[in-house]
Scaffold this motif. Structure first.
Motif, PDB file in Angstrom:
ATOM      1  N   ARG A 169       0.784  -1.215   0.058  1.00 32.89           N
ATOM      2  CA  ARG A 169       0.073   0.047  -0.116  1.00 32.89           C
ATOM      3  C   ARG A 169       0.786   1.148  -0.078  1.00 32.89           C
ATOM      4  N   ASP A 170       1.893   1.362   0.878  1.00 31.74           N
ATOM      5  CA  ASP A 170       2.874   2.383   0.864  1.00 31.74           C
ATOM      6  C   ASP A 170       3.442   2.477  -0.576  1.00 31.74           C
ATOM      7  N   ALA A 171       3.834   1.530  -1.082  1.00 32.60           N
ATOM      8  CA  ALA A 171       4.495   1.551  -2.510  1.00 32.60           C
ATOM      9  C   ALA A 171       3.451   2.036  -3.449  1.00 32.60           C
ATOM     10  N   VAL A 172       2.391   1.655  -3.562  1.00 29.57           N
ATOM     11  CA  VAL A 172       1.600   2.128  -4.832  1.00 29.57           C
ATOM     12  C   VAL A 172       1.211   3.513  -4.789  1.00 29.57           C
ATOM     13  N   ALA A 173       0.789   4.060  -3.119  1.00 29.89           N
ATOM     14  CA  ALA A 173       0.979   5.517  -3.087  1.00 29.89           C
ATOM     15  C   ALA A 173       1.900   6.479  -3.492  1.00 29.89           C
ATOM     16  N   THR A 174       3.319   5.906  -3.664  1.00 30.88           N
ATOM     17  CA  THR A 174       4.249   6.491  -4.210  1.00 30.88           C
ATOM     18  C   THR A 174       4.217   6.806  -5.594  1.00 30.88           C
ATOM     19  N   ALA A 175       3.347   5.882  -6.208  1.00 28.87           N
ATOM     20  CA  ALA A 175       3.396   6.048  -7.815  1.00 28.87           C
ATOM     21  C   ALA A 175       1.960   6.840  -8.033  1.00 28.87           C
ATOM     22  N   GLY A 176       1.394   7.253  -7.152  1.00 27.10           N
ATOM     23  CA  GLY A 176       0.230   8.062  -7.479  1.00 27.10           C
ATOM     24  C   GLY A 176      -1.011   7.057  -7.644  1.00 27.10           C
ATOM     25  N   VAL A 177      -0.827   5.810  -7.219  1.00 25.11           N
ATOM     26  CA  VAL A 177      -2.192   4.922  -7.006  1.00 25.11           C
ATOM     27  C   VAL A 177      -2.779   5.059  -5.706  1.00 25.11           C
ATOM     28  N   ASP A 178      -4.173   5.026  -5.620  1.00 27.64           N
ATOM     29  CA  ASP A 178      -4.880   5.251  -4.478  1.00 27.64           C
ATOM     30  C   ASP A 178      -4.586   3.518  -3.602  1.00 27.64           C
ATOM     31  N   PRO A 179      -4.060   3.694  -2.621  1.00 28.89           N
ATOM     32  CA  PRO A 179      -3.461   2.488  -1.843  1.00 28.89           C
ATOM     33  C   PRO A 179      -4.958   1.615  -1.113  1.00 28.89           C
ATOM     34  N   GLU A 180      -5.953   2.145  -1.260  1.00 27.29           N
ATOM     35  CA  GLU A 180      -7.447   1.552  -1.129  1.00 27.29           C
ATOM     36  C   GLU A 180      -7.605   0.442  -1.990  1.00 27.29           C
ATOM     37  N   VAL A 181      -7.009   0.405  -3.118  1.00 26.68           N
ATOM     38  CA  VAL A 181      -6.982  -0.793  -4.187  1.00 26.68           C
ATOM     39  C   VAL A 181      -6.601  -2.019  -3.792  1.00 26.68           C
ATOM     40  N   ILE A 182      -5.931  -1.914  -2.537  1.00 24.08           N
ATOM     41  CA  ILE A 182      -5.272  -3.218  -1.900  1.00 24.08           C
ATOM     42  C   ILE A 182      -5.961  -3.260  -0.370  1.00 24.08           C
ATOM     43  N   GLN A 183      -6.696  -4.230  -0.161  1.00 23.26           N
ATOM     44  CA  GLN A 183      -7.356  -4.375   1.063  1.00 23.26           C
ATOM     45  C   GLN A 183      -7.008  -5.516   2.039  1.00 23.26           C
ATOM     46  N   LEU A 184      -6.626  -5.589   2.974  1.00 22.89           N
ATOM     47  CA  LEU A 184      -6.517  -6.754   3.841  1.00 22.89           C
ATOM     48  C   LEU A 184      -7.724  -7.006   4.651  1.00 22.89           C
ATOM     49  N   VAL A 185      -8.426  -8.092   4.621  1.00 20.00           N
ATOM     50  CA  VAL A 185      -9.439  -8.441   5.410  1.00 20.00           C
ATOM     51  C   VAL A 185      -8.858  -9.185   6.481  1.00 20.00           C
ATOM     52  N   PRO A 186      -9.444  -8.895   7.870  1.00 23.17           N
ATOM     53  CA  PRO A 186      -8.772  -9.438   8.900  1.00 23.17           C
ATOM     54  C   PRO A 186      -9.133 -11.042   9.047  1.00 23.17           C
ATOM     55  N   ALA A 187      -8.030 -11.711   9.481  1.00 23.17           N
ATOM     56  CA  ALA A 187      -8.426 -13.226   9.646  1.00 23.17           C
ATOM     57  C   ALA A 187      -8.629 -13.683  10.983  1.00 23.17           C
ATOM     58  N   ASP A 188      -9.136 -12.894  11.791  1.00 14.92           N
ATOM     59  CA  ASP A 188      -9.415 -13.326  13.135  1.00 14.92           C
ATOM     60  C   ASP A 188     -10.813 -13.908  13.446  1.00 14.92           C
ATOM     61  N   SER A 189     -11.682 -14.184  12.493  1.00 17.15           N
ATOM     62  CA  SER A 189     -12.524 -15.223  12.823  1.00 17.15           C
ATOM     63  C   SER A 189     -13.252 -15.519  11.192  1.00 17.15           C
ATOM     64  N   HIS A 190     -13.593 -16.717  11.336  1.00 14.83           N
ATOM     65  CA  HIS A 190     -14.422 -17.334  10.022  1.00 14.83           C
ATOM     66  C   HIS A 190     -15.528 -16.362   9.485  1.00 14.83           C
ATOM     67  N   ASP A 191     -15.994 -15.368  10.409  1.00 14.06           N
ATOM     68  CA  ASP A 191     -16.990 -14.525   9.961  1.00 14.06           C
ATOM     69  C   ASP A 191     -16.526 -13.664   8.755  1.00 14.06           C
ATOM     70  N   THR A 192     -15.364 -13.175   8.889  1.00  7.99           N
ATOM     71  CA  THR A 192     -14.935 -12.385   7.453  1.00  7.99           C
ATOM     72  C   THR A 192     -15.043 -13.148   6.277  1.00  7.99           C
ATOM     73  N   VAL A 193     -14.811 -14.454   6.267  1.00  9.75           N
ATOM     74  CA  VAL A 193     -14.931 -15.235   5.179  1.00  9.75           C
ATOM     75  C   VAL A 193     -16.443 -15.196   4.718  1.00  9.75           C
ATOM     76  N   LYS A 194     -17.115 -15.411   5.668  1.00 13.54           N
ATOM     77  CA  LYS A 194     -18.599 -15.537   5.192  1.00 13.54           C
ATOM     78  C   LYS A 194     -18.924 -14.076   4.700  1.00 13.54           C
ATOM     79  N   ALA A 195     -18.563 -13.028   5.333  1.00 13.04           N
ATOM     80  CA  ALA A 195     -18.931 -11.756   4.961  1.00 13.04           C
ATOM     81  C   ALA A 195     -18.176 -11.272   3.295  1.00 13.04           C
ATOM     82  N   LEU A 196     -17.371 -11.948   2.975  1.00 14.49           N
ATOM     83  CA  LEU A 196     -16.897 -11.863   1.660  1.00 14.49           C
ATOM     84  C   LEU A 196     -17.665 -12.694   0.760  1.00 14.49           C
ATOM     85  N   MET A 197     -17.993 -13.717   1.271  1.00 11.18           N
ATOM     86  CA  MET A 197     -18.872 -14.738   0.417  1.00 11.18           C
ATOM     87  C   MET A 197     -20.424 -14.113   0.256  1.00 11.18           C
TER      88      MET A 197
END
Length: 420
Positions: A169-197
């Motif tokens: 994210r830091d790297a793409v920002a230096t090239a003028g790309v919005d770092p929000e195009v790369i998102q890390l979904v927390p792996a703290d529970s299986h609920d985050t997998v269900k939410a993506l699905m």
């Protein structure tokens, strides 16, 4: 977000930010995207120490928890593997940009100009297990193909993935790309997998990479379209007309070159006409390499070979184990593969072109190889760059998925006052 409170709302918030950022990325020039990719590759090397330190935390937890060695091998990063990750991302920058490519075009009889062009999906969700290299590969391929990406790795690689995503994210920002195009979904529970699905309308496509259980769960439970990837019960069939020296080399490479990957061979079939010569030879070679063999009665007659069951023939071992069987013909080999294959990769070793043609025509897998190791089914080996996965389905994409497979298409129709 706290380590225990990630909710469906939190995941959807990440998806909304990714969606907004994807609009700008879809319009980005190749030069901008390539600059971001080069910055990503440089940053992976420049900040290697913090990535490897985070990975060491994950590996230590896995070892303390008794995780199998083949899974730890997938999890572990080294200086060499990190350099490969960076080179993979850098390689994507050198590939042609698929966005805007004209798939087909024509001028209709009424004068309308019709073009079908490649466009990004928009937002891609990745659900994957214990392989932090996927984090960089997926981010790079998605960025080049104009897609924002939601990365949901396994909890076992949480520290590694967090470090890698922060660097990217830091790297793409230096090239003028919005770092929000790369998102890390927390792996703290299986609920985050269900939410993506369940994030239909927020996420355009899901790509699961991992074991059979993960992939089946995503395919069966997701309301978001899924590209099914990866489970690799791969076969090598040694035909009656095989060059036995080639056969030994191919079987050993396919099984032992790296065991924890989906294109490693898991089952060996040998034609009965050469069994007397080849079975003792290949058993000795495999055993010398540390491979445990589960075989039919012909193989089990050799010292140290265990009797095989149907469960053995259906297993993706991802370890120094293989199932083995003698077959009476190429047709029987094909029938066995039809019964047990996961439709990933199968190989035939033969000098008989007729047998090769029959095998390649009749075997229904994403890749079928003649006189070559199953380990070649790989986007990098195929010249696609860092692949995002190997699709074992039949719709949209099949086999190693490079940049074109990460796009959809739309029709652009140009007229001059045309009405119907």
């Amino acid at each position: 977000m706290s380590a225990t409170a990630t909710s469906q709302h939190d995941v959807l918030a990440l998806a909304v930010r990714a969606r907004e950022a994807s609009h700008g990325l879809a319009l980005a020039t190749r030069a901008t995207k390539d600059a971001a990719l080069v910055a990503m590759a440089d940053a992976l090397l420049a900040r290697a120490a913090e990535i490897l330190a985070a990975n060491a935390e994950d590996v230590a937890r896995a070892e303390a928890g008794g995780t199998p060695s083949n899974i730890i091998d997938r999890l572990r990063l080294t200086d060499a593997r990190l350099a490969d990750m960076a080179e993979g991302v850098r390689g994507v920058a050198g590939l042609a940009d698929p966005v805007g490519e004209v798939v087909r075009g024509s001028t209709l009889a009424n004068g309308l100009e019709l073009r079908q062009v490649r466009v990004p999906f928009g937002v891609v969700g990745m659900i994957y297990e214990a392989r932090p290299n996927v984090t960089a590969d997926a981010a790079g391929i998605c960025l080049k193909s104009g897609n924002a990406v939601l990365l949901r790795g396994s909890s076992s690689a949480a520290s590694s993935n967090a470090a890698i995503v922060a660097v990217l994210r830091d790297a793409v920002a230096t090239a003028g790309v919005d770092p929000e195009v790369i998102q890390l979904v927390p792996a703290d529970s299986h609920d985050t997998v269900k939410a993506l699905m369940r994030a239909r309308g927020y996420v355009d496509v899901l790509i699961p990479r991992g074991g059979a259980g993960l992939i089946s769960s995503v395919v069966e439970e997701s309301t978001v379209p899924v590209i099914e990837t990866g489970v690799g019960n791969c076969h090598v069939y040694v035909d009656a007309a095989a060059d036995l020296d080639k056969a030994v080399a191919i079987v050993l490479n396919a099984k032992t070159q790296r065991t924890s990957v989906c294109n490693a061979a898991e089952s060996l079939l040998v034609h009965a006409d050469i069994a007397d010569l080849f079975v003792p030879r290949i058993v000795a070679a495999l055993q010398q390499a540390g491979v445990r063999i589960h075989g039919d009665e012909v193989f089990a007659a050799q010292d140290g070979v265990e009797p095989a069951t149907d469960e053995d023939y259906a297993t993706e071992y991802l370890a120094l184990e293989i199932s083995a069987r003698v077959v009476a013909s190429v047709d029987e080999a094909i029938a066995h593969i039809r019964r047990f294959s996961s439709h990933h990769t199968e190989a035939i070793v033969t000098e008989d072109q007729r047998a090769a043609r029959l095998f390649t025509a009749a075997v229904d897998s994403a890749a079928v190889l003649v006189n070559a190791s199953t380990r070649f089914t790989d986007g990098g080996e195929f010249g696609f760059g860092a692949e995002i996965g190997i699709s074992t389905q039949k719709l949209h994409a099949r086999g190693p998925m490079g940049l074109p497979e990460m796009t959809s298409t739309k029709y652009i129709v140009t007229g001059d006052g045309h009405v119907r």
